[in-house]
Design a protein around this motif. Sequence first.
Motif, PDB file in Angstrom:
ATOM      1  N   ASP A 258      11.556  13.315  -3.009  1.00 15.51           N
ATOM      2  CA  ASP A 258      10.913  13.550  -1.707  1.00 15.51           C
ATOM      3  C   ASP A 258       9.613  12.765  -1.604  1.00 15.51           C
ATOM      4  N   ALA A 259       8.786  12.865  -2.638  1.00 10.18           N
ATOM      5  CA  ALA A 259       7.453  12.257  -2.605  1.00 10.18           C
ATOM      6  C   ALA A 259       7.517  10.729  -2.566  1.00 10.18           C
ATOM      7  N   VAL A 260       8.512  10.155  -3.219  1.00 15.30           N
ATOM      8  CA  VAL A 260       8.620   8.698  -3.279  1.00 15.30           C
ATOM      9  C   VAL A 260       9.391   8.132  -2.090  1.00 15.30           C
TER      10      VAL A 260
ATOM     11  N   THR B 241       9.827  -4.292 -11.767  1.00 11.37           N
ATOM     12  CA  THR B 241       9.147  -4.220 -13.061  1.00 11.37           C
ATOM     13  C   THR B 241       8.401  -2.911 -13.215  1.00 11.37           C
ATOM     14  N   ARG B 242       7.716  -2.480 -12.157  1.00  8.14           N
ATOM     15  CA  ARG B 242       6.961  -1.225 -12.201  1.00  8.14           C
ATOM     16  C   ARG B 242       7.875  -0.039 -12.460  1.00  8.14           C
ATOM     17  N   VAL B 243       9.009   0.018 -11.771  1.00  7.62           N
ATOM     18  CA  VAL B 243       9.933   1.143 -11.953  1.00  7.62           C
ATOM     19  C   VAL B 243      10.576   1.080 -13.336  1.00  7.62           C
ATOM     20  N   GLU B 244      10.838  -0.123 -13.832  1.00  7.38           N
ATOM     21  CA  GLU B 244      11.378  -0.252 -15.190  1.00  7.38           C
ATOM     22  C   GLU B 244      10.378   0.308 -16.209  1.00  7.38           C
ATOM     23  N   GLU B 245       9.093   0.030 -16.001  1.00  5.68           N
ATOM     24  CA  GLU B 245       8.067   0.556 -16.905  1.00  5.68           C
ATOM     25  C   GLU B 245       8.029   2.083 -16.857  1.00  5.68           C
TER      26      GLU B 245
ATOM     27  N   THR C  37       0.830  -1.205   0.000  1.00  2.23           N
ATOM     28  CA  THR C  37       0.000   0.000   0.000  1.00  2.23           C
ATOM     29  C   THR C  37       0.864   1.255   0.000  1.00  2.23           C
ATOM     30  N   THR C  38       1.885   1.267   0.843  1.00  4.33           N
ATOM     31  CA  THR C  38       2.786   2.422   0.922  1.00  4.33           C
ATOM     32  C   THR C  38       3.491   2.645  -0.403  1.00  4.33           C
ATOM     33  N   TYR C  39       3.951   1.558  -0.998  1.00  2.00           N
ATOM     34  CA  TYR C  39       4.649   1.655  -2.280  1.00  2.00           C
ATOM     35  C   TYR C  39       3.721   2.188  -3.361  1.00  2.00           C
ATOM     36  N   GLY C  40       2.494   1.686  -3.396  1.00  3.62           N
ATOM     37  CA  GLY C  40       1.538   2.151  -4.396  1.00  3.62           C
ATOM     38  C   GLY C  40       1.211   3.620  -4.244  1.00  3.62           C
ATOM     39  N   GLU C  41       1.103   4.085  -2.998  1.00  3.09           N
ATOM     40  CA  GLU C  41       0.803   5.497  -2.764  1.00  3.09           C
ATOM     41  C   GLU C  41       1.995   6.389  -3.085  1.00  3.09           C
ATOM     42  N   ALA C  42       3.206   5.839  -2.992  1.00  4.02           N
ATOM     43  CA  ALA C  42       4.399   6.635  -3.304  1.00  4.02           C
ATOM     44  C   ALA C  42       4.545   6.847  -4.808  1.00  4.02           C
ATOM     45  N   PHE C  43       4.259   5.810  -5.585  1.00  9.12           N
ATOM     46  CA  PHE C  43       4.436   5.891  -7.032  1.00  9.12           C
ATOM     47  C   PHE C  43       3.116   6.213  -7.731  1.00  9.12           C
ATOM     48  N   THR C  44       2.501   7.307  -7.344  1.00 11.35           N
ATOM     49  CA  THR C  44       1.292   7.769  -8.031  1.00 11.35           C
ATOM     50  C   THR C  44       1.682   8.554  -9.279  1.00 11.35           C
ATOM     51  N   GLN C  45       0.762   8.674 -10.199  1.00 11.22           N
ATOM     52  CA  GLN C  45       1.028   9.413 -11.421  1.00 11.22           C
ATOM     53  C   GLN C  45       1.337  10.871 -11.129  1.00 11.22           C
ATOM     54  N   THR C  46       0.675  11.432 -10.135  1.00  8.28           N
ATOM     55  CA  THR C  46       0.937  12.830  -9.760  1.00  8.28           C
ATOM     56  C   THR C  46       2.373  13.016  -9.319  1.00  8.28           C
ATOM     57  N   HIS C  47       2.872  12.089  -8.516  1.00  9.96           N
ATOM     58  CA  HIS C  47       4.258  12.178  -8.071  1.00  9.96           C
ATOM     59  C   HIS C  47       5.231  12.040  -9.233  1.00  9.96           C
ATOM     60  N   LEU C  48       4.895  11.176 -10.172  1.00 13.05           N
ATOM     61  CA  LEU C  48       5.807  10.922 -11.284  1.00 13.05           C
ATOM     62  C   LEU C  48       5.922  12.113 -12.232  1.00 13.05           C
ATOM     63  N   GLU C  49       5.022  13.059 -12.126  1.00 18.46           N
ATOM     64  CA  GLU C  49       5.064  14.244 -12.982  1.00 18.46           C
ATOM     65  C   GLU C  49       5.833  15.394 -12.333  1.00 18.46           C
TER      66      GLU C  49
END
Length: 213
Positions: free
Chosen positions: A105-107, A147-151, A85-97
Motif C-alpha cells: 500500500d505504502a509503495v 538497482t535500489r530495489v535489488e539492494e 521524488t515520488t519514488y524516493g518518498e515511497a521507498f522510505t526506510q519506515t515503509h520498508l519495515e
Amino acid sequence: MPEEKSSGSEPAVKPRRRQARGERRIAQLLEAAAHVFCTTGYTAASTNSIAREAGVSPGTLYQFFPNKEAIAIELGDQLITRWRTTYGEAFTQTHLELPLDELLDAVLDPLIQFNYENPAFGVLMQGSDIPGKVTLEHESLHSSALTRVEEILSGYLPDAEEADIRRIVRTSFSIFKGGLDLILAAEPDERDAYTAELKTVLHRYLDPLIGHR
C-alpha cells in the motif's frame, strides 16, 4: 533626488515581473503540451496544436520554445524530477519495515497516483519517437530504481544468489507495469478494483519470499 531613486528602482522590479510572467507562460505551455501529447500522441502533436490548446499564438510559443522537441524535453525533465521524488518518498526506510500488505500500500499507492495525475509521463517515457534526451534520462532512472530495489531485496534475502534477486525484481517490475497499464486504462469506478488485483498478485508472488521476514 526622490525622482532619481524611484527611477533607479524600476529596473529591479520590472525584470522580476517579466520573469514571473514568463514562468507562468512556460507552465501554461507545458500543461497544454501534456494534454496534446496525451490526446494525439507525440508524433501527431505540433507546435500549432500546443499553442492553440494554450490559447496563445504560435509566435508566443516560439518566444519560449524553438520546436516541439524542446517542449517535450522540458516537460520530460520536470516529470522525471517529480517521479524521482515520488519514488524516493515511497521507498522510505519506515515503509520498508512494514508488513508486506502494508508495504505494498505504502509503495504502490503514490506511484499509481503519480501516473494517474500525470498521464503525459507514460506517453513521453514509452514512445519510440520521443527525443533521445528524455529516453536516456528515463532509462537511467529506471536502471537506478531496479538497482535500489535489488539492494533492498538483498537485505531481506541475504543468502539468495545475485541472479535470483535480479530475476525477482524484474518480474515484480513487470507485474507492476502490466497492472499499472490496466489501472490507467480502466474506468474511474473500476480503478480501485484493478489496484487491489495488482496488489493481490504482487503479494502472492512476494509473500513466500519476504512476507515472513
